[in-house]
Design an enzyme around this catalytic site. Sequence first.
Site, PDB file in Angstrom:
ATOM      1  N   ASN A   1      43.289  27.075  49.146  1.00 20.08           N
ATOM      2  CA  ASN A   1      42.260  27.868  48.465  1.00 20.08           C
ATOM      3  C   ASN A   1      42.832  28.830  47.438  1.00 20.08           C
ATOM      4  O   ASN A   1      42.153  29.159  46.463  1.00 20.08           O
ATOM      5  CB  ASN A   1      41.468  28.645  49.540  1.00 20.08           C
ATOM      6  CG  ASN A   1      40.683  29.793  48.965  1.00 20.08           C
ATOM      7  OD1 ASN A   1      39.635  29.589  48.359  1.00 20.08           O
ATOM      8  ND2 ASN A   1      41.199  31.020  49.113  1.00 20.08           N
TER       9      ASN A   1
ATOM     10  N   PRO B   1      32.960  24.468  44.324  1.00 21.00           N
ATOM     11  CA  PRO B   1      31.846  25.403  44.136  1.00 21.00           C
ATOM     12  C   PRO B   1      31.576  25.715  42.664  1.00 21.00           C
ATOM     13  O   PRO B   1      32.481  25.657  41.818  1.00 21.00           O
ATOM     14  CB  PRO B   1      32.323  26.683  44.846  1.00 21.00           C
ATOM     15  CG  PRO B   1      33.563  26.311  45.596  1.00 21.00           C
ATOM     16  CD  PRO B   1      34.148  25.139  44.869  1.00 21.00           C
ATOM     17  N   GLY B   2      30.322  26.095  42.428  1.00 21.80           N
ATOM     18  CA  GLY B   2      29.970  26.750  41.160  1.00 21.80           C
ATOM     19  C   GLY B   2      30.211  28.239  41.309  1.00 21.80           C
ATOM     20  O   GLY B   2      31.189  28.647  41.951  1.00 21.80           O
TER      21      GLY B   2
ATOM     22  N   THR C   1      43.256  36.774  51.591  1.00 23.93           N
ATOM     23  CA  THR C   1      43.114  38.226  51.442  1.00 23.93           C
ATOM     24  C   THR C   1      41.790  38.613  50.801  1.00 23.93           C
ATOM     25  O   THR C   1      41.474  39.800  50.710  1.00 23.93           O
ATOM     26  CB  THR C   1      44.253  38.806  50.578  1.00 23.93           C
ATOM     27  OG1 THR C   1      44.246  38.126  49.308  1.00 23.93           O
ATOM     28  CG2 THR C   1      45.603  38.640  51.240  1.00 23.93           C
TER      29      THR C   1
ATOM     30  N   GLY D   1      45.261  32.169  50.302  1.00 23.78           N
ATOM     31  CA  GLY D   1      44.314  33.053  49.601  1.00 23.78           C
ATOM     32  C   GLY D   1      43.328  33.692  50.560  1.00 23.78           C
ATOM     33  O   GLY D   1      42.147  33.843  50.244  1.00 23.78           O
TER      34      GLY D   1
ATOM     35  N   ARG E   1      49.045  40.059  49.383  1.00 23.68           N
ATOM     36  CA  ARG E   1      48.753  41.453  49.745  1.00 23.68           C
ATOM     37  C   ARG E   1      48.791  41.636  51.262  1.00 23.68           C
ATOM     38  O   ARG E   1      47.808  41.399  51.969  1.00 23.68           O
ATOM     39  CB  ARG E   1      47.398  41.858  49.159  1.00 23.68           C
ATOM     40  CG  ARG E   1      47.464  42.015  47.632  1.00 23.68           C
ATOM     41  CD  ARG E   1      46.118  42.179  46.998  1.00 23.68           C
ATOM     42  NE  ARG E   1      45.349  40.945  46.976  1.00 23.68           N
ATOM     43  CZ  ARG E   1      44.146  40.812  46.413  1.00 23.68           C
ATOM     44  NH1 ARG E   1      43.580  41.869  45.841  1.00 23.68           N
ATOM     45  NH2 ARG E   1      43.513  39.653  46.423  1.00 23.68           N
TER      46      ARG E   1
ATOM     47  N   TYR F   1      41.927  26.654  32.749  1.00 27.19           N
ATOM     48  CA  TYR F   1      41.401  26.761  34.119  1.00 27.19           C
ATOM     49  C   TYR F   1      40.740  25.439  34.508  1.00 27.19           C
ATOM     50  O   TYR F   1      40.974  24.914  35.604  1.00 27.19           O
ATOM     51  CB  TYR F   1      40.411  27.927  34.248  1.00 27.19           C
ATOM     52  CG  TYR F   1      39.842  28.035  35.645  1.00 27.19           C
ATOM     53  CD1 TYR F   1      40.645  28.378  36.735  1.00 27.19           C
ATOM     54  CD2 TYR F   1      38.495  27.741  35.897  1.00 27.19           C
ATOM     55  CE1 TYR F   1      40.136  28.441  38.025  1.00 27.19           C
ATOM     56  CE2 TYR F   1      37.976  27.803  37.196  1.00 27.19           C
ATOM     57  CZ  TYR F   1      38.805  28.153  38.252  1.00 27.19           C
ATOM     58  OH  TYR F   1      38.306  28.218  39.534  1.00 27.19           O
TER      59      TYR F   1
END
Length: 253
Positions: free
Chosen positions: A86, A182-183, A12, A10, A36, A152
């Site tokens: 990630n 993380p928040g 990008t 992740g 990408r 999620y």
Amino acid sequence: MGNKIAFVTGATSGIGKACALALAENGFDIIACGRREERLKALKDELPAGTKYTYLVFDVRDKIEVVSAISGLAEDWRNIDLLINNAGNAHGLDPIQTGDLDDWDAMIDINVKGLLYVSKALIPGMTERKSGQIINIGSIAGKEVYPNGNVYCASKHAVDALTKSMRIDLNPFGIKVMGIHPGLVETEFSLIRFKGNTERASPVYQGYQPLQAQDIADIVVFAATRPAHVVLADVVVLPTAQASSTIVRKEMG
Ligand code: NDP
Ligand code: 8X3
């Protein structure tokens, strides 16, 4: 001996991209991953001059693509010291009774199965070398649940469980496994969650100071550069304005 090699999924966008840049600034060689390709190509120009860099294009949902991309790495890229799991997103924010099956598949397939596929491809090298570090990017959504967060939150609870399980299973090999949770971080996350709808995405980060991707990258670098006997096992990081998944102090002008 060369630099340590970091493998960032992740990369990008958002947190992953910030991690790749920050790790490069701290002397890591970088393998950046994502779907990408144009962004992965462009990332090279943002890295500090002289950074050893390569990228892999694959969808973490596709186990054949994952294995084929990783097994195609040149010999001098194979001794990966640090894996940053990630890649991930939220898709939709609907109550369980009206949630979309494709959104559910995307979250389970990317956030959970994708993390597993990439880990499965890289862990054997680490166990063989009896060294390595894995940092899984979880979420406050993996520690709590919130209205409409259902799948999620379940996917990030799974990341938390897998992080703890990996730490146990990989303990005999001296491999460090860390979870950073993380928040609210201002990235493309909400734009993806709301399928490009900026009217729904933008307010998520308004009225308070959200975390920035760089804040998470700073912690990742700190975690990845501790002495051999220290592991940041479980870190929850929130914006100061956020007390929990559902309590955010906003000042609307
Ligand atoms: P972004 O949307 O900015 O970045 C998501 C990254 O994941 C992109 O690089 C994207 O690359 C990659 N990705 C998504 N789906 C796939 C896929 N199927 N295959 C390969 N790569 C994929 O969001 P963030 O930076 O915010 O999110 C990064 C991580 O942080 C996620 O795991 C997220 O759950 C977590 N997180 C985010 C928070 C936030 O508030 N922003 C808070 C807590 C955790 P590409 O599209 O090129 O494939
Ligand atoms: C991202 C943070 O609160 O949108 O994981 O779930 S939240």
